[in-house]
Design an enzyme around this catalytic site. Sequence first.
Site, mmCIF file in Angstrom:
data_model
loop_
_atom_site.group_PDB
_atom_site.id
_atom_site.type_symbol
_atom_site.label_atom_id
_atom_site.label_comp_id
_atom_site.label_asym_id
_atom_site.label_seq_id
_atom_site.Cartn_x
_atom_site.Cartn_y
_atom_site.Cartn_z
ATOM 1 N N ARG A 18 35.765 18.824 -16.778
ATOM 2 C CA ARG A 18 36.130 17.508 -17.562
ATOM 3 C C ARG A 18 34.935 16.694 -17.119
ATOM 4 N NH1 ARG A 18 40.896 13.638 -16.788
ATOM 5 N NH2 ARG A 18 40.578 14.561 -14.590
ATOM 6 N N ASN A 36 42.271 17.833 -19.312
ATOM 7 C CA ASN A 36 43.154 19.170 -19.185
ATOM 8 C C ASN A 36 44.339 19.166 -19.779
ATOM 9 O OD1 ASN A 36 40.936 19.816 -17.127
ATOM 10 N ND2 ASN A 36 42.027 18.812 -15.573
#
Length: 93
Positions: A18, A36
């Site tokens: 991420r 996420n």
Amino acid sequence: MIRRRLCINGRVQGVFYRAWFAEQAKALGLDGWVRNRADGSVEAVVQGPTEMVEAIVAKAREGSPASRVADVVVGDDPPPHETLQGFEKRPTV
């Protein structure tokens, strides 16, 4: 200017995917977000010039150094949607 929603599957959580994705998107001058998902995938919405969005999709498929990307599903992000300015990491949903 185009806008796409990506769902990235594989070993993409707990490997800084991420943060890596956000860094790549910012470097390309894209607007949007990445987060996420509870199912273990990563979701992102990206907006910008066509060639830059295509570049981030290609990078998403390659993945961060520690990740193992199995699949990237790319779709349109149709209205109504929020106004995107800058790029941010969002919490897990």
